[in-house]
Design an enzyme around this catalytic site. Structure first.
Site, PDB file in Angstrom:
ATOM      1  N   PHE A 276       0.852  -1.187   0.000  1.00  0.00           N
ATOM      2  CA  PHE A 276       0.000   0.000   0.000  1.00  0.00           C
ATOM      3  C   PHE A 276       0.885   1.234   0.000  1.00  0.00           C
ATOM      4  O   PHE A 276       1.620   1.485   0.951  1.00  0.00           O
ATOM      5  CB  PHE A 276      -0.961   0.063   1.199  1.00  0.00           C
ATOM      6  CG  PHE A 276      -1.861   1.264   1.106  1.00  0.00           C
ATOM      7  CD1 PHE A 276      -3.007   1.224   0.323  1.00  0.00           C
ATOM      8  CD2 PHE A 276      -1.533   2.455   1.726  1.00  0.00           C
ATOM      9  CE1 PHE A 276      -3.819   2.355   0.190  1.00  0.00           C
ATOM     10  CE2 PHE A 276      -2.339   3.588   1.594  1.00  0.00           C
ATOM     11  CZ  PHE A 276      -3.480   3.527   0.829  1.00  0.00           C
TER      12      PHE A 276
ATOM     13  N   ASP B  76       9.250   3.086   2.063  1.00  0.00           N
ATOM     14  CA  ASP B  76       8.033   3.836   2.341  1.00  0.00           C
ATOM     15  C   ASP B  76       7.730   3.687   3.832  1.00  0.00           C
ATOM     16  O   ASP B  76       7.146   2.696   4.265  1.00  0.00           O
ATOM     17  CB  ASP B  76       6.873   3.316   1.484  1.00  0.00           C
ATOM     18  CG  ASP B  76       5.570   4.088   1.763  1.00  0.00           C
ATOM     19  OD1 ASP B  76       5.526   4.861   2.745  1.00  0.00           O
ATOM     20  OD2 ASP B  76       4.600   3.903   0.992  1.00  0.00           O
TER      21      ASP B  76
ATOM     22  N   LYS C 130       2.207  11.191   7.187  1.00  0.00           N
ATOM     23  CA  LYS C 130       1.433  10.930   8.407  1.00  0.00           C
ATOM     24  C   LYS C 130       1.993  11.635   9.657  1.00  0.00           C
ATOM     25  O   LYS C 130       1.794  12.826   9.820  1.00  0.00           O
ATOM     26  CB  LYS C 130       1.278   9.422   8.594  1.00  0.00           C
ATOM     27  CG  LYS C 130       0.408   8.845   7.468  1.00  0.00           C
ATOM     28  CD  LYS C 130      -0.097   7.454   7.678  1.00  0.00           C
ATOM     29  CE  LYS C 130      -1.142   7.128   6.618  1.00  0.00           C
ATOM     30  NZ  LYS C 130      -0.862   5.978   5.806  1.00  0.00           N
TER      31      LYS C 130
HETATM   32  C1  PLP Z   1      -1.049   6.033   4.270  1.00  0.00           C
HETATM   33  C2  PLP Z   1       0.087   5.523   3.456  1.00  0.00           C
HETATM   34  C3  PLP Z   1       0.434   6.119   2.232  1.00  0.00           C
HETATM   35  C4  PLP Z   1      -0.389   7.208   1.604  1.00  0.00           C
HETATM   36  O1  PLP Z   1      -0.466   8.357   2.356  1.00  0.00           O
HETATM   37  P1  PLP Z   1      -1.622   9.431   2.024  1.00  0.00           P
HETATM   38  O2  PLP Z   1      -1.284  10.580   2.910  1.00  0.00           O
HETATM   39  O3  PLP Z   1      -2.922   8.776   2.384  1.00  0.00           O
HETATM   40  O4  PLP Z   1      -1.525   9.753   0.585  1.00  0.00           O
HETATM   41  C5  PLP Z   1       1.539   5.650   1.570  1.00  0.00           C
HETATM   42  N1  PLP Z   1       2.268   4.639   2.065  1.00  0.00           N
HETATM   43  C6  PLP Z   1       1.963   4.031   3.230  1.00  0.00           C
HETATM   44  C7  PLP Z   1       2.819   2.915   3.731  1.00  0.00           C
HETATM   45  C8  PLP Z   1       0.842   4.440   3.961  1.00  0.00           C
HETATM   46  O5  PLP Z   1       0.523   3.822   5.101  1.00  0.00           O
END
Ligand code: PLP
Length: 425
Positions: free
Chosen positions: A146, A233, A274
């Site tokens: 994700f 990520d 985040k």
């Molecule tokens: C939430 C998330 C994203 C996307 O972030 P948004 O601010 O919702 O665009 C990307 N990578 C990971 C691992 C996430 O948990």
């Protein structure tokens, strides 16, 4: 209806249903206030927040220091665009670069934007530094990943709901299984045009899948061997969530001294979002060293809001809170306690099969089929008992409270969770 009129839960839900695009399936609870580990609904009922806005609110709801920084900056200067300099961005870039141990930071807003930026940096590096033939670069990604919701990112998602009927899909990605070093090595060995490997240190959204010990370290070593960028990520796992500053550890100064991943797993590109803002404002970033970030030049990337003074002020405060309140250490300690308590319960449980996770990013797996609604019903019961969590992928429930939790509060939550599960045995 006046904007300030207090709605009932039913009214608020109806409004979203009638006027909002239907892209989420929320638990029926309408929140109107938050503080620390708690949120309150419109009727004044208090809950423990066990999702923390997918780990955006690591520092706790409405953290006074972060909100204070936001208010002060909002009354001074909010946005200039990057057509001019502002006096906050450079300060923030220096602070964050030293904090995470990188030369340069690219400021964006949402997590998906930071992932997109990392993909662009990686591709440009592949053509201009590595020397891959134009338009031939590929990035390796993992199944069940994700990384966000943009058209490029959903192109390499293995979630059919996320990408069905959003084609044509972006080219240039090769999917392999997560936690499979042989698959990674095989692609690296058989393709000469690989630019990068994009990976989550723990697959959060997929259901908190923790890879084998040493996986990240070995994956990074393989990337180095084949001159491929290792892109982490850490939008969900980063910023103290897993008991360390970063799940890849990076420039980590965490309490976890026996951390086997440190310090070799420093990503070539680190993606954050985040909790970079403590949940008060959208702030994301891609960080890299000069040899990589240097491929970007004026006009090659940008964002109207990226790097605005509010974001800069908020992010500095949010990162300071992590260190001042020793949140990585707290997540490490409480995470171990949480898993040990739940493991004890699971010994005699039929409904709950296992708990897994790192720090305060955990999940339990409910003993029912993936398409059953048992996990959903358990979350409704948890809500009734004063704790908010949500299933991720059917029978998995993610537990990710704010990291400002005390041991006493955590034990209270464990008893709410076990008491709730008991009713489903
Ligand atoms: C939430 C998330 C994203 C996307 O972030 P948004 O601010 O919702 O665009 C990307 N990578 C990971 C691992 C996430 O948990």
């Amino acid at each position: 209806m006046a904007i300030l009129e207090q709605l009932t839960s039913q009214q608020a839900i109806e409004l979203e249903k009638n006027y909002g695009s239907n892209t989420y399936h929320p638990l029926p609870v309408v929140l109107s206030r938050g503080e620390g580990v708690y949120v309150w609904d419109v009727d004044g009922k208090r809950y423990y927040d066990f999702l923390s806005a997918y780990s955006a609110v690591n520092q706790g709801h409405c953290h006074p220091k972060i909100v204070g920084a936001l208010i002060k900056q909002a009354q001074t200067l909010t946005l200039t665009s990057r057509a001019f300099y502002n006096d906050m961005l450079g300060k923030y870039e220096k602070y964050a670069c030293e904090y995470f141990g990188f030369d340069k930071l690219l400021p964006m807003n949402s997590g998906a934007e930071a992932v997109e930026a990392a993909i662009k940096i990686c591709r440009k590096w592949a053509y201009e530094v590595k020397g891959i033939k134009e338009n031939a670069a590929k990035i390796i990604v993992c199944n069940k990943n994700f990384h966000g919701r943009t058209t490029t990112i959903v192109s390499f998602s293995s979630d059919n709901v996320a990408n069905k009927n959003f084609g044509p899909y972006a080219d240039g990605f090769i999917n392999i299984d997560y936690n499979d070093l042989d698959a990674l090595e095989n692609v690296l060995k058989t393709h000469s045009n690989i630019a990068g490997f994009l990976v989550e240190p723990i697959q959060g959204e997929a259901g908190v899948y923790v890879p084998d010990e040493g996986y990240l370290m070995k994956a990074k070593a393989l990337c180095k061997q084949y001159n491929v960028l290792f892109i982490a990520d850490e939008v969900q796992t980063g910023i103290a969530r897993t008991g360390r500053l970063l799940a890849t550890c990076g420039n980590c100064t965490c309490a976890n001294k026996d951390c086997s991943e440190a310090p070799d797993v420093k990503p070539d590109i680190l993606i954050l979002g985040k909790a970079l803002s403590g949940g008060v404002y959208p702030v994301s970033a891609a960080l890299a060293n000069n040899n990589i970030m240097g491929v970007l030049t004026p006009g090659t990337h940008g964002s109207t809001f990226g790097g605005n003074p509010m974001a800069a002020a908020v992010a500095i405060a949010a990162l300071e809170v992590i260190k001042e309140e020793k949140l990585a250490e707290n997540a490490d300690k409480l995470g171990k306690l949480f898993r040990s308590k739940l493991n004890k319960y699971i010994e005699t449980s039929n409904i709950c099969k296992l708990v897994r996770g790192k720090g305060l990013l955990n999940a339990i797996v409910i003993n029912d089929t993936e398409d059953s609604d048992t996990a959903w019903n358990i979350c409704l019961a948890l809500r009734d008992n004063g704790l908010l969590a949500k299933p991720t992928h059917g029978n998995i429930i993610r537990f990710a409270p704010p990291l400002v939790m005390t041991e006493e509060q955590l034990l209270d939550c464990v008893s709410i969770i076990t008491k709730t599960l008991q009713a489903f045995e």
